[in-house]
Write a protein that holds these residues in place. Structure first.
Motif, PDB file in Angstrom:
ATOM      1  N   TYR A 187       1.167  -1.722   0.074  1.00  0.00           N
ATOM      2  CA  TYR A 187       0.380   0.168  -0.158  1.00  0.00           C
ATOM      3  C   TYR A 187       0.629   1.117  -0.124  1.00  0.00           C
ATOM      4  CZ  TYR A 187       1.347  -0.060   5.317  1.00  0.00           C
ATOM      5  OH  TYR A 187       1.938  -0.471   6.285  1.00  0.00           O
ATOM      6  N   SER A 188       0.086   2.311  -0.330  1.00  0.00           N
ATOM      7  CA  SER A 188       0.644   3.500   0.203  1.00  0.00           C
ATOM      8  C   SER A 188      -0.058   4.456   0.395  1.00  0.00           C
ATOM      9  CB  SER A 188       1.272   4.641  -1.133  1.00  0.00           C
ATOM     10  OG  SER A 188       2.203   4.089  -2.320  1.00  0.00           O
ATOM     11  N   ALA A 189       0.488   5.694   1.903  1.00  0.00           N
ATOM     12  CA  ALA A 189      -0.222   6.530   2.526  1.00  0.00           C
ATOM     13  C   ALA A 189       0.246   8.109   1.751  1.00  0.00           C
ATOM     14  CB  ALA A 189       0.408   6.239   3.726  1.00  0.00           C
ATOM     15  N   ILE A 190      -0.443   8.856   2.468  1.00  0.00           N
ATOM     16  CA  ILE A 190      -0.535  10.087   1.359  1.00  0.00           C
ATOM     17  C   ILE A 190       0.506  10.447   2.581  1.00  0.00           C
ATOM     18  CG2 ILE A 190      -2.346   9.988   0.112  1.00  0.00           C
ATOM     19  CD1 ILE A 190      -4.233  11.851   2.123  1.00  0.00           C
ATOM     20  N   GLY A 191       0.745  12.157   2.555  1.00  0.00           N
ATOM     21  CA  GLY A 191       1.789  12.902   3.752  1.00  0.00           C
ATOM     22  C   GLY A 191       0.859  13.441   5.457  1.00  0.00           C
ATOM     23  N   THR A 192      -0.153  13.428   5.277  1.00  0.00           N
ATOM     24  CA  THR A 192      -0.879  13.473   6.320  1.00  0.00           C
ATOM     25  C   THR A 192      -1.603  12.563   6.966  1.00  0.00           C
ATOM     26  OG1 THR A 192      -2.900  12.945   5.893  1.00  0.00           O
ATOM     27  CG2 THR A 192      -2.618  15.116   5.063  1.00  0.00           C
ATOM     28  N   LEU A 193      -0.449  11.095   7.263  1.00  0.00           N
ATOM     29  CA  LEU A 193       0.109  10.346   7.867  1.00  0.00           C
ATOM     30  C   LEU A 193       1.124  10.015   7.935  1.00  0.00           C
ATOM     31  CD1 LEU A 193      -2.430   7.667   5.927  1.00  0.00           C
ATOM     32  CD2 LEU A 193      -3.629   9.248   8.024  1.00  0.00           C
ATOM     33  N   ASN A 194       1.305   9.147   9.220  1.00  0.00           N
ATOM     34  CA  ASN A 194       2.983   8.998   9.705  1.00  0.00           C
ATOM     35  C   ASN A 194       2.652   7.328  10.289  1.00  0.00           C
ATOM     36  OD1 ASN A 194       4.478  10.737  10.030  1.00  0.00           O
ATOM     37  ND2 ASN A 194       4.433  10.834  12.452  1.00  0.00           N
ATOM     38  N   ARG A 195       3.496   6.132   8.923  1.00  0.00           N
ATOM     39  CA  ARG A 195       3.388   4.855   9.657  1.00  0.00           C
ATOM     40  C   ARG A 195       4.211   4.713  10.428  1.00  0.00           C
ATOM     41  NH1 ARG A 195       6.150   0.841   6.490  1.00  0.00           N
ATOM     42  NH2 ARG A 195       7.971   2.490   5.756  1.00  0.00           N
ATOM     43  N   LEU A 196       4.099   3.313  11.106  1.00  0.00           N
ATOM     44  CA  LEU A 196       4.897   3.425  12.478  1.00  0.00           C
ATOM     45  C   LEU A 196       5.135   1.886  12.197  1.00  0.00           C
ATOM     46  CD1 LEU A 196       2.676   4.961  15.145  1.00  0.00           C
ATOM     47  CD2 LEU A 196       4.692   5.956  13.545  1.00  0.00           C
ATOM     48  N   THR A 197       5.967   1.808  12.693  1.00  0.00           N
ATOM     49  CA  THR A 197       6.420  -0.432  12.231  1.00  0.00           C
ATOM     50  C   THR A 197       7.142  -0.152  13.187  1.00  0.00           C
ATOM     51  OG1 THR A 197       8.806   0.135  11.438  1.00  0.00           O
ATOM     52  CG2 THR A 197       6.481  -0.431   9.813  1.00  0.00           C
ATOM     53  N   ALA A 198       7.116  -2.144  13.968  1.00  0.00           N
ATOM     54  CA  ALA A 198       7.467  -2.419  15.041  1.00  0.00           C
ATOM     55  C   ALA A 198       9.071  -2.577  14.682  1.00  0.00           C
ATOM     56  CB  ALA A 198       6.875  -3.614  14.861  1.00  0.00           C
ATOM     57  N   LYS A 199       9.630  -2.687  16.144  1.00  0.00           N
ATOM     58  CA  LYS A 199      11.088  -3.063  16.393  1.00  0.00           C
ATOM     59  C   LYS A 199      10.786  -4.135  16.800  1.00  0.00           C
ATOM     60  CE  LYS A 199      12.131   1.847  17.722  1.00  0.00           C
ATOM     61  NZ  LYS A 199      13.780   2.740  18.115  1.00  0.00           N
ATOM     62  N   GLN A 200      12.432  -4.976  16.480  1.00  0.00           N
ATOM     63  CA  GLN A 200      12.699  -6.274  17.679  1.00  0.00           C
ATOM     64  C   GLN A 200      11.882  -6.726  18.104  1.00  0.00           C
ATOM     65  OE1 GLN A 200      14.237  -8.464  15.134  1.00  0.00           O
ATOM     66  NE2 GLN A 200      14.076  -9.957  16.207  1.00  0.00           N
ATOM     67  N   GLY A 201      11.254  -7.305  18.295  1.00  0.00           N
ATOM     68  CA  GLY A 201      10.519  -7.824  19.152  1.00  0.00           C
ATOM     69  C   GLY A 201       9.123  -7.617  20.249  1.00  0.00           C
ATOM     70  N   ILE A 202       8.947  -6.630  19.201  1.00  0.00           N
ATOM     71  CA  ILE A 202       8.086  -5.631  19.103  1.00  0.00           C
ATOM     72  C   ILE A 202       6.509  -6.548  18.480  1.00  0.00           C
ATOM     73  CG2 ILE A 202       6.366  -4.137  19.574  1.00  0.00           C
ATOM     74  CD1 ILE A 202       8.473  -4.171  21.459  1.00  0.00           C
ATOM     75  N   ASN A 203       5.241  -6.708  19.240  1.00  0.00           N
ATOM     76  CA  ASN A 203       4.075  -6.898  17.719  1.00  0.00           C
ATOM     77  C   ASN A 203       3.572  -6.030  17.365  1.00  0.00           C
ATOM     78  OD1 ASN A 203       1.654  -7.756  17.680  1.00  0.00           O
ATOM     79  ND2 ASN A 203       1.673  -9.833  18.045  1.00  0.00           N
ATOM     80  N   LEU A 204       3.100  -6.162  16.242  1.00  0.00           N
ATOM     81  CA  LEU A 204       2.916  -4.210  15.572  1.00  0.00           C
ATOM     82  C   LEU A 204       1.131  -4.070  16.155  1.00  0.00           C
ATOM     83  CD1 LEU A 204       3.244  -1.817  14.037  1.00  0.00           C
ATOM     84  CD2 LEU A 204       3.313  -2.316  12.068  1.00  0.00           C
ATOM     85  N   ARG A 205       0.748  -5.379  16.507  1.00  0.00           N
ATOM     86  CA  ARG A 205      -0.239  -5.252  16.166  1.00  0.00           C
ATOM     87  C   ARG A 205      -0.878  -4.949  17.911  1.00  0.00           C
ATOM     88  NH1 ARG A 205      -4.640  -6.044  13.183  1.00  0.00           N
ATOM     89  NH2 ARG A 205      -4.030  -7.124  11.109  1.00  0.00           N
ATOM     90  N   TYR A 206      -0.041  -5.776  18.586  1.00  0.00           N
ATOM     91  CA  TYR A 206      -0.556  -6.160  20.121  1.00  0.00           C
ATOM     92  C   TYR A 206      -0.226  -4.420  20.356  1.00  0.00           C
ATOM     93  CZ  TYR A 206       0.910  -5.127  25.644  1.00  0.00           C
ATOM     94  OH  TYR A 206       0.971  -4.229  26.269  1.00  0.00           O
ATOM     95  N   VAL A 207       0.922  -3.276  19.900  1.00  0.00           N
ATOM     96  CA  VAL A 207       1.073  -1.779  19.997  1.00  0.00           C
ATOM     97  C   VAL A 207      -0.271  -0.645  19.527  1.00  0.00           C
ATOM     98  CG1 VAL A 207       2.709   0.369  19.551  1.00  0.00           C
ATOM     99  CG2 VAL A 207       3.397  -2.131  20.208  1.00  0.00           C
TER     100      VAL A 207
END
Length: 191
Positions: free
Chosen positions: A95-115
């Motif tokens: 996907y892509s996201a426009i500039g009004t959004l920030n995209r956050l990704t998980a660091k090592q050992g972190i469940n993205l859905r949990y955060v």
């Protein structure tokens, strides 16, 4: 239709309550910026297509399409400015996201859905700046502490909440079908 709306309201109330309780079972021990990385986009809504292979997300959800996605992994999308500042959504796949959004990704050992579920219950009001157009910045709300248990426990909590989220989506699609049937029946009355 009214009964279906009430069913959806009950599930949404359930997931809000579970997010509150399950993501706060322990003492806050990590900041958001210890768990996530922030990515920005320069894509503008005016440059997206009406048709394409991959969705482009904006403040209100999918705002268009593209043939060349910017991202090919899951991410949390958070509105960083405007009236809906702090609203989060979860994006999967390409996907892509426009500039009004920030995209956050998980660091090592972190469940993205949990955060993601942790972010759904955070009050972003203390992190808003600007009077005319409110903004939030990752450097500010990234200092907010959340409870971050072991990866296995994060995964179990995220799995439970994701199942309820999926059920809500099924119920919403059923509601859309009911509205469609209602429109069809009303059209048949006036032929």
């Amino acid at each position: 239709i009214e009964t279906q709306k009430k069913i959806i309201e009950k599930y949404e109330s359930l997931i809000r309550g579970l997010c509150e309780s399950l993501t706060r079972l322990g003492t806050a021990n990590k900041t958001i910026n210890e768990c996530l990385e922030c990515h920005s986009s320069t894509l503008q809504e005016s440059s997206v297509l009406e048709d394409g292979k991959y969705p482009v997300y904006g403040a209100t959800g999918v705002c268009g399409y593209t043939d060349t996605p910017d991202v090919s992994s899951d991410g949390i999308l958070i509105i960083k400015d405007g009236a809906s500042v702090g609203t989060t959504s979860y994006a999967e796949g390409c996907y892509s996201a426009i500039g009004t959004l920030n995209r956050l990704t998980a660091k090592q050992g972190i469940n993205l859905r949990y955060v993601y579920y942790c972010l759904k219950v955070i009050n972003f009001a203390p992190y808003k700046t600007g009077l005319a157009i409110p903004h939030i910045y990752f450097k500010d709300y990234g200092k907010h502490k959340i409870w971050c248990p072991s990866f296995e426990q994060q995964s179990r909590i995220a799995e439970v909440l994701t199942k309820i989220d999926n059920k809500i989506q099924i119920e919403k699609s059923l509601l859309e079908r009911l509205y469609s049937q209602k429109r069809y029946m009303l059209n048949q009355l006036f032929i």
